[in-house]
Design a protein around this motif. Structure first.
Motif, short mmCIF file in Angstrom:
data_model
loop_
_atom_site.label_atom_id
_atom_site.label_comp_id
_atom_site.label_asym_id
_atom_site.label_seq_id
_atom_site.Cartn_x
_atom_site.Cartn_y
_atom_site.Cartn_z
N ALA A 75 0.94 -8.66 -16.79
CA ALA A 75 1.67 -9.85 -16.36
C ALA A 75 1.16 -11.11 -17.04
N GLY A 76 -0.03 -11.06 -17.64
CA GLY A 76 -0.57 -12.26 -18.27
C GLY A 76 -1.66 -11.91 -19.25
N ILE A 77 -1.97 -12.89 -20.10
CA ILE A 77 -3.03 -12.75 -21.09
C ILE A 77 -3.90 -14.00 -21.07
N ALA A 78 -5.15 -13.84 -21.47
CA ALA A 78 -6.06 -14.98 -21.62
C ALA A 78 -7.26 -14.55 -22.44
N THR A 79 -7.91 -15.54 -23.02
CA THR A 79 -9.14 -15.33 -23.75
C THR A 79 -10.26 -16.04 -23.02
N LEU A 80 -11.41 -15.38 -22.91
CA LEU A 80 -12.60 -15.99 -22.31
C LEU A 80 -13.66 -16.08 -23.41
N LEU A 81 -13.63 -17.19 -24.13
CA LEU A 81 -14.58 -17.43 -25.21
C LEU A 81 -15.97 -17.60 -24.62
N GLN A 82 -16.95 -16.91 -25.19
CA GLN A 82 -18.29 -16.90 -24.61
C GLN A 82 -19.34 -17.45 -25.57
N GLU A 83 -18.90 -18.35 -26.43
CA GLU A 83 -19.78 -19.04 -27.36
C GLU A 83 -19.25 -20.46 -27.48
N PRO A 84 -20.07 -21.38 -27.97
CA PRO A 84 -19.58 -22.76 -28.09
C PRO A 84 -18.29 -22.85 -28.91
N ASP A 85 -17.35 -23.60 -28.41
CA ASP A 85 -16.05 -23.76 -29.05
C ASP A 85 -16.16 -24.83 -30.14
N PRO A 86 -15.85 -24.51 -31.39
CA PRO A 86 -15.95 -25.52 -32.45
C PRO A 86 -15.08 -26.75 -32.19
N ASN A 87 -13.94 -26.57 -31.51
CA ASN A 87 -13.07 -27.70 -31.21
C ASN A 87 -13.67 -28.65 -30.17
N TYR A 88 -14.72 -28.22 -29.49
CA TYR A 88 -15.31 -29.03 -28.43
C TYR A 88 -16.57 -29.76 -28.88
N GLN A 89 -16.90 -29.68 -30.15
CA GLN A 89 -18.13 -30.30 -30.63
C GLN A 89 -18.03 -31.82 -30.66
N GLN A 90 -16.84 -32.33 -30.93
CA GLN A 90 -16.66 -33.77 -30.98
C GLN A 90 -15.56 -34.14 -29.98
N VAL A 91 -15.88 -35.10 -29.12
CA VAL A 91 -14.91 -35.54 -28.11
C VAL A 91 -14.71 -37.04 -28.23
N VAL A 92 -13.56 -37.50 -27.76
CA VAL A 92 -13.26 -38.94 -27.71
C VAL A 92 -12.71 -39.26 -26.33
N GLU A 93 -12.74 -40.52 -25.99
CA GLU A 93 -12.22 -41.00 -24.70
C GLU A 93 -12.79 -40.22 -23.52
N GLY A 94 -14.10 -40.03 -23.53
CA GLY A 94 -14.80 -39.33 -22.45
C GLY A 94 -16.00 -38.60 -23.00
N ASN A 95 -16.53 -37.71 -22.19
CA ASN A 95 -17.67 -36.91 -22.65
C ASN A 95 -17.82 -35.69 -21.75
N TRP A 96 -18.61 -34.74 -22.26
CA TRP A 96 -18.94 -33.55 -21.47
C TRP A 96 -20.08 -33.88 -20.53
N THR A 97 -19.99 -33.43 -19.30
CA THR A 97 -21.13 -33.48 -18.40
C THR A 97 -22.09 -32.39 -18.86
N ASN A 98 -23.39 -32.69 -18.91
CA ASN A 98 -24.40 -31.75 -19.42
C ASN A 98 -24.06 -31.30 -20.84
N SER A 99 -23.74 -32.26 -21.69
CA SER A 99 -23.29 -31.95 -23.05
C SER A 99 -24.36 -31.25 -23.89
N LYS A 100 -25.59 -31.35 -23.49
CA LYS A 100 -26.68 -30.70 -24.25
C LYS A 100 -26.77 -29.20 -23.95
N ASP A 101 -26.08 -28.74 -22.91
CA ASP A 101 -26.13 -27.33 -22.52
C ASP A 101 -25.02 -26.56 -23.24
N PRO A 102 -25.36 -25.77 -24.27
CA PRO A 102 -24.33 -25.05 -25.02
C PRO A 102 -23.88 -23.75 -24.35
N HIS A 103 -24.42 -23.46 -23.17
CA HIS A 103 -24.09 -22.19 -22.50
C HIS A 103 -22.91 -22.40 -21.55
N TYR A 104 -21.71 -22.18 -22.09
CA TYR A 104 -20.50 -22.30 -21.28
C TYR A 104 -19.48 -21.28 -21.79
#
Length: 185
Positions: A75-104
């Motif tokens: 009924a559905g599909i999804a991907t659960l990426l288990q390594e740092p996402d290259p698209n998430y390395q640089q952010v604008v108009e905000g920030n990651w909470t606990n950005s130093k923690d690459p384990h997500y």
């Protein structure tokens, strides 16, 4: 029992499993459903041949692709990426909470078959993926969606993800997404 817009149906057996290569035709049919739905809502996400079979097969090979099963049907599909996402390395108009923690873990390429729309299965699927993430030792999850995808933004917020920032897809400032985080205890 959940009610479908297309009629009542007993959805008593719902679970997720890792996708296999044998699932690829059904997975691509769900991608096509999602592409048509997004296009009909003037959402440019997934409109340029992405995700394609090669991307999905790569996810399957990495054992990060999941399917949602409802009464023995995908009924559905999804991907659960288990390594740092290259698209998430640089952010604008905000920030990651606990950005130093690459384990997500990151939920990507989520889609529900049009045959199952209206049954709140995307919420069920995400909650199952949250559980899998927790079992894999991830206490932080991330997800993103296009700004025009109001349905997905509503769902993400309903589940408890909090807005973080804008991320660019493949460093392209014309292709950006709203990103969100969820922390588990």
């Amino acid at each position: 029992m959940l009610n479908s817009k297309k009629g009542s149906e007993n959805l008593s057996l719902i679970y997720i499993r890792l996708a296999t290569q044998q699932d690829i035709l059904q997975m691509m049919a769900i991608v096509k459903d999602a592409q048509h739905l997004l296009a009909s809502q003037d959402i440019p996400q997934w409109q340029n041949g992405y995700p394609n079979e090669k991307v999905l097969l790569n996810d399957i090979e990495k054992k990060i692709s999941y399917v949602l099963i409802v009464n023995q049907t995908i009924a559905g599909i999804a991907t659960l990426l288990q390594e740092p996402d290259p698209n998430y390395q640089q952010v604008v108009e905000g920030n990651w909470t606990n950005s130093k923690d690459p384990h997500y873990a990151t939920i990507h390429r989520l889609a529900i078959s049009s045959k199952f729309h209206g049954q709140h299965l995307a919420e069920t699927f995400i909650n199952h993926l949250v559980s899998v993430s927790n079992l894999l030792g991830f206490k932080q999850l991330r997800i993103d969606t296009h700004d025009k995808n109001s349905r997905m933004k509503y769902l993400i917020n309903k589940i408890g993800f909090k807005y973080s920032a804008i991320v660019y897809m493949h460093n392209n400032p014309n292709d950006f997404r709203n990103s969100y985080q969820l922390f588990l205890d």
